[in-house]
Motif scaffolding. Sequence first.
Motif, mmCIF file in Angstrom:
data_model
loop_
_atom_site.group_PDB
_atom_site.id
_atom_site.type_symbol
_atom_site.label_atom_id
_atom_site.label_comp_id
_atom_site.label_asym_id
_atom_site.label_seq_id
_atom_site.Cartn_x
_atom_site.Cartn_y
_atom_site.Cartn_z
ATOM 1 N N GLU A 53 0.911 -1.066 0.010
ATOM 2 C CA GLU A 53 -0.194 0.111 -0.074
ATOM 3 C C GLU A 53 0.887 1.370 -0.019
ATOM 4 O OE1 GLU A 53 -3.448 1.950 -0.134
ATOM 5 O OE2 GLU A 53 -3.584 -0.033 0.063
ATOM 6 N N GLY A 54 0.540 2.112 -0.880
ATOM 7 C CA GLY A 54 1.253 3.481 -0.931
ATOM 8 C C GLY A 54 2.654 3.467 -1.902
ATOM 9 N N ARG A 55 3.108 2.044 -2.095
ATOM 10 C CA ARG A 55 4.152 1.947 -2.752
ATOM 11 C C ARG A 55 4.143 1.214 -4.085
ATOM 12 N NH1 ARG A 55 9.327 -0.416 0.112
ATOM 13 N NH2 ARG A 55 10.350 0.311 -1.766
ATOM 14 N N THR A 56 3.257 0.486 -4.401
ATOM 15 C CA THR A 56 3.116 -0.265 -5.448
ATOM 16 C C THR A 56 2.142 0.569 -6.564
ATOM 17 O OG1 THR A 56 3.121 -2.446 -4.427
ATOM 18 C CG2 THR A 56 2.243 -2.314 -6.772
ATOM 19 N N CYS A 57 2.830 0.874 -7.586
ATOM 20 C CA CYS A 57 1.923 1.729 -8.493
ATOM 21 C C CYS A 57 1.364 1.033 -9.868
ATOM 22 C CB CYS A 57 2.792 2.824 -8.968
ATOM 23 S SG CYS A 57 4.098 2.358 -10.085
ATOM 24 N N ALA A 58 1.825 -0.133 -10.229
ATOM 25 C CA ALA A 58 1.421 -0.902 -11.568
ATOM 26 C C ALA A 58 1.840 -2.457 -11.295
ATOM 27 C CB ALA A 58 2.090 -0.278 -12.579
ATOM 28 N N VAL A 59 1.201 -2.960 -12.247
ATOM 29 C CA VAL A 59 1.554 -4.480 -12.431
ATOM 30 C C VAL A 59 1.841 -4.609 -14.096
ATOM 31 C CG1 VAL A 59 0.681 -6.971 -12.688
ATOM 32 C CG2 VAL A 59 0.236 -5.339 -10.619
ATOM 33 N N LEU A 60 2.918 -5.151 -14.391
ATOM 34 C CA LEU A 60 3.261 -5.310 -15.799
ATOM 35 C C LEU A 60 3.528 -6.758 -16.097
ATOM 36 C CD1 LEU A 60 4.226 -4.190 -18.683
ATOM 37 C CD2 LEU A 60 6.531 -3.843 -17.620
ATOM 38 N N LEU A 61 2.346 -7.040 -17.011
ATOM 39 C CA LEU A 61 2.644 -8.771 -17.540
ATOM 40 C C LEU A 61 2.578 -8.949 -18.942
ATOM 41 C CD1 LEU A 61 -0.180 -9.899 -15.035
ATOM 42 C CD2 LEU A 61 2.489 -10.253 -14.816
ATOM 43 N N GLU A 62 3.154 -9.973 -19.650
ATOM 44 C CA GLU A 62 2.801 -10.422 -20.906
ATOM 45 C C GLU A 62 1.474 -10.966 -20.727
ATOM 46 O OE1 GLU A 62 6.661 -11.622 -22.762
ATOM 47 O OE2 GLU A 62 6.757 -11.923 -20.549
ATOM 48 N N PRO A 63 0.532 -10.878 -21.876
ATOM 49 C CA PRO A 63 -0.463 -11.914 -22.060
ATOM 50 C C PRO A 63 -0.270 -13.354 -21.970
ATOM 51 C CG PRO A 63 -0.936 -10.072 -23.348
ATOM 52 C CD PRO A 63 0.472 -9.972 -23.041
ATOM 53 N N VAL A 64 0.792 -13.580 -22.956
ATOM 54 C CA VAL A 64 1.288 -15.100 -22.972
ATOM 55 C C VAL A 64 2.889 -14.810 -22.876
ATOM 56 C CG1 VAL A 64 1.858 -17.013 -24.315
ATOM 57 C CG2 VAL A 64 -0.282 -16.186 -24.202
ATOM 58 N N GLN A 65 3.456 -15.371 -21.935
ATOM 59 C CA GLN A 65 5.084 -15.255 -22.132
ATOM 60 C C GLN A 65 5.792 -16.049 -23.253
ATOM 61 O OE1 GLN A 65 6.380 -16.655 -18.265
ATOM 62 N NE2 GLN A 65 6.395 -14.520 -17.347
ATOM 63 N N GLY A 66 6.539 -15.067 -23.839
ATOM 64 C CA GLY A 66 7.054 -15.803 -25.166
ATOM 65 C C GLY A 66 8.474 -16.210 -24.933
ATOM 66 N N GLU A 67 9.240 -15.160 -24.459
ATOM 67 C CA GLU A 67 10.814 -15.689 -24.145
ATOM 68 C C GLU A 67 10.949 -16.680 -23.143
ATOM 69 O OE1 GLU A 67 14.602 -14.859 -25.771
ATOM 70 O OE2 GLU A 67 12.810 -14.014 -26.465
ATOM 71 N N GLY A 68 9.884 -16.526 -21.962
ATOM 72 C CA GLY A 68 9.994 -17.299 -20.854
ATOM 73 C C GLY A 68 9.701 -18.700 -21.187
ATOM 74 N N GLY A 69 9.196 -19.314 -22.414
ATOM 75 C CA GLY A 69 8.832 -20.461 -22.690
ATOM 76 C C GLY A 69 7.333 -20.867 -23.311
ATOM 77 N N VAL A 70 6.752 -19.782 -23.970
ATOM 78 C CA VAL A 70 5.387 -19.815 -24.336
ATOM 79 C C VAL A 70 4.274 -20.210 -23.132
ATOM 80 C CG1 VAL A 70 3.826 -20.534 -26.281
ATOM 81 C CG2 VAL A 70 6.323 -20.127 -26.464
ATOM 82 N N ASN A 71 4.583 -19.322 -22.145
ATOM 83 C CA ASN A 71 3.628 -20.036 -20.972
ATOM 84 C C ASN A 71 2.260 -19.032 -21.083
ATOM 85 O OD1 ASN A 71 5.895 -21.192 -19.814
ATOM 86 N ND2 ASN A 71 6.783 -19.212 -19.169
ATOM 87 N N VAL A 72 1.166 -20.042 -21.320
ATOM 88 C CA VAL A 72 -0.034 -19.446 -21.408
ATOM 89 C C VAL A 72 -0.779 -19.423 -19.868
ATOM 90 C CG1 VAL A 72 -2.420 -19.710 -22.349
ATOM 91 C CG2 VAL A 72 -0.150 -20.371 -23.812
ATOM 92 N N PRO A 73 -1.138 -18.274 -19.524
ATOM 93 C CA PRO A 73 -2.107 -18.270 -18.221
ATOM 94 C C PRO A 73 -3.338 -19.033 -18.142
ATOM 95 C CG PRO A 73 -2.315 -16.236 -19.450
ATOM 96 C CD PRO A 73 -1.409 -17.137 -20.167
ATOM 97 N N ASP A 74 -3.641 -19.399 -16.872
ATOM 98 C CA ASP A 74 -4.823 -20.145 -16.806
ATOM 99 C C ASP A 74 -6.115 -19.181 -16.959
ATOM 100 O OD1 ASP A 74 -3.605 -22.335 -15.615
ATOM 101 O OD2 ASP A 74 -3.677 -21.593 -13.604
ATOM 102 N N ASP A 75 -7.105 -19.739 -17.233
ATOM 103 C CA ASP A 75 -8.471 -18.788 -17.679
ATOM 104 C C ASP A 75 -8.642 -18.164 -16.467
ATOM 105 O OD1 ASP A 75 -8.664 -19.952 -19.800
ATOM 106 O OD2 ASP A 75 -10.258 -21.304 -19.429
#
Length: 273
Positions: A53-75
């Motif tokens: 609280e008061g320090r976190t300003c954002a979350v940054l993600l890839e919809p599907v990770q490419g370079e990390g191994g084509v990781n598809v997130p759960d629904d």
Amino acid sequence: HIITALDSFHGRTQAMMAATGQPHYQDNWTPLMPGFVNVPYNDFGAIAGAYVEGRTCAVLLEPVQGEGGVNVPDDGYLKRVQDFCKEKNILFMLDEVQTGMGRLGTVFGYQRFEGVEPDVMTLGKALGSGAPLGAFACKEFCSVLEPGDHGSTFGGNALTTAAGGAGAKALLDEDGPGQAMRNGEYLTGKLNALREDHQVITEVRGMGMLIGVEMDEELSAAIVADCAENGLLLNAVRPNMLRFMPPLNASTEEIDEAIGILDSALTKSTGRS
């Protein structure tokens, strides 16, 4: 700080090396820029636990990770993170450099996930249709930059923006996302059929024309080299992981040819006759 994911890839500038949650990219660039926290991907609890609280300003993600191994997130993962960001009044940002411009079967990758719409989105790679071009888009409530606030020597130049505009028009006029969806299904089917002949393949996963092939042996480097000698370009994103990012409009004949080259490389690398 900004929360990002382990196994992510966000670029090679000093700040983005800190955002990228892969130590082998970061090790040569220490000390890293502060202000980023890397947590496991596809783990909502890890994001909630990293929030301060008061320090976190954002979350940054890839919809599907490419370079990390084509990781598809759960629904539901991205939607849950988005809702959390809205609840905490922080930005929900998606890196669409690899997944955008039709790659996943929709114009932007986030459109493959129901109810998801980022506050900020980054674009690049295919955006320039071969010319070096990157951009970001954001919702009006967080649009704070004025002309001249930020730039670079070649940023926004007429040549690359014209190329990007022409490429985007062609993408839409020729239904690039639809082609990616159909061709991706065809390629995935062919790769799964190949899996039956090569037990070393443990999983085929991805979306659209971003597809990964995971193996139970570290054969990626040898297979990539052999395929390249025979006219097929792949990427070894992990010692046991191959990534496919073909042209969205690849023909079925070209896909069949690629499968034949990969089949031969797998046979050679595993010692099968």
